[in-house]
Design an enzyme around this catalytic site. Structure first.
Site, short mmCIF file in Angstrom:
data_model
loop_
_atom_site.label_atom_id
_atom_site.label_comp_id
_atom_site.label_asym_id
_atom_site.label_seq_id
_atom_site.Cartn_x
_atom_site.Cartn_y
_atom_site.Cartn_z
N ARG A 36 -10.95 37.53 -10.13
CA ARG A 36 -12.27 38.03 -9.73
C ARG A 36 -12.72 39.12 -10.70
NH1 ARG A 36 -12.62 34.01 -7.29
NH2 ARG A 36 -12.91 33.68 -5.06
N HIS B 138 -16.83 30.96 -14.72
CA HIS B 138 -16.07 30.78 -13.47
C HIS B 138 -15.72 29.29 -13.27
CE1 HIS B 138 -15.33 32.58 -9.24
NE2 HIS B 138 -14.58 31.52 -9.40
#
Ligand code: NDP
Ligand code: OXD
Length: 306
Positions: A221, A269
């Site tokens: 993250r 991502h």
């Protein structure tokens, strides 16, 4: 049984059809405001309104592994929160991290630049022994990554909250062993969940403890990393660079310095995508087990935050 599906940024229809086929007899529908009470919700980035309107949910099944965003919402207190475990993600993560590691270790970006200029020139082979890889987080994804890296004969160390034993991996655990873990790591791979304990964990002090010429691969993250601290350490020469797949703000804003930094690689991502068919099959198995009162893998421990 009634199931609502809500997946922001993805088409719901294939999930609805897949879950209907995998759970005969269940009523599965895309969630809409005012929908009748459901037993379970299958979600990715749902709005708070869904949970406010569905206080009797028994199970919330996340279409991903990380539940940090869901834990920012007010969830029905009786509902179990269940994450995906693996569902085809660990092999993707292993290939992504090995690719980033090997591209850095073998200086493939440099060769690409040489080739672009028609230059046939060799670089001195580097020793694996000088590139110990440290994997933070030894869960479903971290273990698979650590083992894949070990298969390429890099020295591998791993760090987790509780002690782990993984063949071929030197394991460290807890805050007391964090400095020792960092001090022997040159390539740092982050596969931690985002929790209050792990937020900002990659900062000037911790990254400064890596071996000189360190390299950061962040695939967990964005909020694990203090962006300015990484930039300062790369520009100051302590770190050789970074491969970043996750960011504090996604999509990464166009003006962010990561985009143009010559030593930082950005991907959107994408290191381990949710694979729809595998995920539907896993969620359907879990829903059936859950309704039979059997134990279900991947139930989030709300007190730990993962
Ligand atoms: P798991 O929950 O299986 O594993 C988490 C690991 O982190 C465990 O080893 C755990 O320790 C360790 N950990 C948690 N808190 C701490 C702490 N405070 N200190 C040290 N270690 C800690 O997660 P997954 O492997 O399935 O996924 C990891 C993360 O990867 C997800 O949370 C998500 O954020 C990210 N992800 C990113 C994707 C992408 O495309 N970029 C795709 C999928 C996931 P212990 O073993 O003791 O419990
Ligand atoms: C996940 C992700 O958590 O895609 O599954 O990041």
């Amino acid at each position: 049984m009634r199931i609502v599906v809500c997946c922001t940024g993805m088409k719901a229809a294939p999930w609805v059809a897949g879950l209907e086929a995998a759970l005969p007899g269940a009523v599965v529908e895309e969630w809409q405001a005012g929908a009748p009470p459901a037993d379970h919700a299958v979600v990715w980035a749902p709005p708070q309104q869904l949970f406010d309107e569905q206080p009797r949910l028994k199970g919330i099944f996340n279409m991903g592994a990380g539940v940090d965003a869901l834990l920012q919402l007010r969830l029905p207190p009786e509902a179990a929160l269940v994450r995906l475990d693996d569902a085809g993600m660990s092999v993707q993560m292993a290939e992504f991290v090995c690719h980033a590691l090997i591209r850095h270790f073998r200086e493939l970006d440099g060769y690409e630049q040489d080739a672009a200029q028609g230059r046939w020139s060799f670089r001195r082979p580097r020793s694996r022994a000088e590139f110990p890889v440290g994997v933070m987080g030894l869960g479903v994804l971290g273990q698979r990554v650590a083992q894949a890296v070990a298969a390429f004969e890099f020295p591998v160390r791993g760090w987790s909250r509780t002690a782990r034993a993984i063949e071929g991996v030197q394991c460290f655990a807890g805050p007391a062993q964090f400095d020792a873990f960092l001090a022997g790591t040159r390539v740092l791979v982050n596969l931690l969940p985002l929790t209050p304990e792990t937020e900002n964990i990659m900062n000037r002090a911790t990254l400064g403890r890596l071996l000189p010429g360190g390299y950061v691969i962040n695939v967990a993250r964005g909020a694990h990393l203090v962006d300015e601290d990484l930039l300062a350490l790369v520009d100051g020469g302590h770190l050789a660079g970074a491969a970043l797949d996750v960011f504090r703000t996604e999509p990464l804003p166009p003006a962010h310095p990561f985009w143009r930094h010559p030593k930082i690689t950005v991907t959107p991502h994408t290191s381990a995508r949710t694979l729809r068919d595998e995920s539907i099959a896993q969620i359907a198995r879990k829903v059936r087990a859950f309704d039979r009162g059997e134990p279900v893998a991947g139930v989030v421990d709300l007190s730990r935050g993962y």
